[in-house]
Design an enzyme around this catalytic site. Structure first.
Site, PDB file in Angstrom:
ATOM      1  N   SER A   1      -3.546  -8.885  -7.091  1.00 54.56           N
ATOM      2  CA  SER A   1      -2.964  -7.471  -7.300  1.00 54.56           C
ATOM      3  C   SER A   1      -2.255  -7.279  -8.761  1.00 54.56           C
ATOM      4  CB  SER A   1      -2.037  -6.980  -6.152  1.00 54.56           C
ATOM      5  OG  SER A   1      -0.796  -8.003  -6.319  1.00 54.56           O
TER       6      SER A   1
ATOM      7  N   HIS B   1       5.125  -8.174  -7.738  1.00 58.79           N
ATOM      8  CA  HIS B   1       4.597  -6.818  -8.284  1.00 58.79           C
ATOM      9  C   HIS B   1       5.471  -6.287  -9.552  1.00 58.79           C
ATOM     10  CE1 HIS B   1       1.658  -5.482  -4.995  1.00 58.79           C
ATOM     11  NE2 HIS B   1       1.326  -6.338  -5.634  1.00 58.79           N
TER      12      HIS B   1
ATOM     13  N   ASP C   1       3.833   0.454  -3.868  1.00 55.82           N
ATOM     14  CA  ASP C   1       3.975  -0.434  -2.726  1.00 55.82           C
ATOM     15  C   ASP C   1       4.652   0.102  -1.495  1.00 55.82           C
ATOM     16  OD1 ASP C   1       2.835  -2.340  -4.477  1.00 55.82           O
ATOM     17  OD2 ASP C   1       4.782  -3.514  -4.657  1.00 55.82           O
TER      18      ASP C   1
END
EC number: 3.4.21.89
Lengths: 172, 240
Positions: free
Chosen positions: A49, A90, A115
């Site tokens: 990701s 992230h 998210d």
């Protein structure tokens, strides 16, 4: 080789050497934890990701102290979500407020959406204490070994067994 | 299981050294030396307390999590570093490769403390012994002997350890041991016969001796030893 096990002191010393290898590795890890103030100062990237920045198997070094400035938009952080035991890597894309009460929103570089879907039910943002650390360095691909080991548990058993045997059978 | 029957790889220097190191306590204890385990005991105490600390740290971290215990963890890391550092210093400066510390039997000319450390150089099959004898007649001064001998003197070509020439080497080069074991000392003197360059035992003799050791396994050969207890415990047979 094995006859040395007849001498209790020598056996104790060999067992101790094996134990010290394990405990030294553990204490080095804990030392790193204490220095970086992060429960897990080194993590392995498990998903794609964050591509192209990080790939599966990259090893990330984390820092969890806000010595110079607090965690800001643009930093890549690793965070835990209540109820899920896998940490997520992230980037911080939005920040509201300052200090320990700041509300942070994260998103994977390679993901289409932010998210909020990944957070716990009813959770819309991250607080500072959810964060395990900010990424300050990385080593490509090295962590792939641990992915292999966790996906194929028998490898872990085999590796530990071999290491133990080598240490017990070998002096010097 | 007598070690003489156990073959080692003659190309493995660590095996050569370890086998020889193990033979020293067996031999000297069989002569009535009282071995002191002080050095090893301190090392074990340091190492195991460091290990116990790490285990405790693991336990509270596992039970209570990182954040609530991090100051204890920091203290444990510091203490562990100190203990491990002390252990390293102990091994390097206190032990210095010591394989034996013991007191000679009073019958062999008064009690003296013998400390033997051994070393090898990478790739050279020579056994270096440093023997420190404390408590001699010269006001308790320390007498240091350095001996360097080839492993071929007491290992045969197949890798059997042969006790007799090894013991003769020790008895012949360290007077305190020689006094405790006059028989071996005399053998060493006779064999070397003035020419220091020739080893006391030829390779052929070593083979014969190793063969002899093998052939007496399990037979009534035990009665020939003066060191039955040591032979059983340490697995080495000293044939007088």
């Amino acid at each position: 080789m094995l006859s040395s096990l007849q001498n209790p002191r020598q056996a104790a010393a060999q067992l101790m050497n094996f134990g010290l290898i394990l405990s030294t590795a553990f204490m080095m890890w804990k030392g790193l934890s204490v220095i970086s103030d992060s429960p897990s100062p080194i993590v392995v990237v498990l998903s794609g990701s964050m591509e192209p920045a990080f790939q599966r198997g990259d090893l990330l070094l984390l820092w969890n102290r806000n010595l110079v400035s607090e965690t800001n938009v643009g930093e890549i952080v690793v965070y835990n979500v209540k109820g899920k035991d896998i940490p997520i890597v992230h980037r911080v894309v939005r920040k509201f407020g300052l200090g320990p009460d700041a509300k942070l929103l994260t998103k994977g570089d390679n993901n289409a959406a932010d998210d909020t879907e990944l957070y716990a039910r009813g959770q819309d943002y991250l607080a500072r204490q959810d964060i395990v650390g900010s990424v300050v360095g990385y080593i490509p691909f090295v962590g792939y070994v641990t992915i292999m080991l966790s996906e194929h548990p028998w490898m872990k058993t085999a590796m530990l067994g071999i290491m133990g045997l080598v240490v017990v059978l070998q002096r010097e | 299981m007598a070690t003489s029957q156990e073959k080692i790889t003659v190309y493995n220097l660590a095996d050569l050294k370890n086998t020889s190191d193990d033979a020293i306590p067996n031999y000297l204890n069989s002569l009535g030396f009282r071995q002191s385990h002080h050095l090893t005991d301190v090392r074990l105490a340091l190492g195991y307390s460091a290990f116990a600390l790490a285990a405790a740290c693991f336990a509270w971290d596992y039970q209570l999590g990182f954040d609530s215990t991090k100051y204890f963890t920091a203290a444990a890391v510091a203490a562990y570093t100190l203990l491990n550092g002390a252990l390293t210093l102990w091994v390097v400066y206190a032990e210095r490769g010591t394989v034996y510390v013991g007191t000679s039997p009073p019958s062999a000319g008064g009690e003296r403390t013998v400390r033997i450390s051994t070393s090898t150089t990478k790739g050279v099959p020579t056994y270096h012994l440093t023997v420190e004898v404390t408590g001699g007649k010269k006001n308790g001064g320390v007498e240091v002997l350095k001996v360097a001998r080839a492993f071929t003197e007491w290992f045969d070509a197949a890798g059997h350890f042969v006790a007799a020439p090894f013991q003769a080497m020790l008895a012949g080069s360290v007077p305190v041991i020689g006094k405790a074991d006059p028989k071996r000392a005399a053998a060493a003197k006779k064999e070397s016969g003035g020419d220091d360059a020739t080893p006391a035992y030829t390779p052929e003799m070593l083979d014969v001796l190793a063969q002899a050791n093998v052939s007496v396994v399990g037979s009534a050969a035990e009665e020939a030893t003066g060191a039955e207890a040591a032979g059983k415990k340490g697995g080495k047979r000293r044939k007088a």
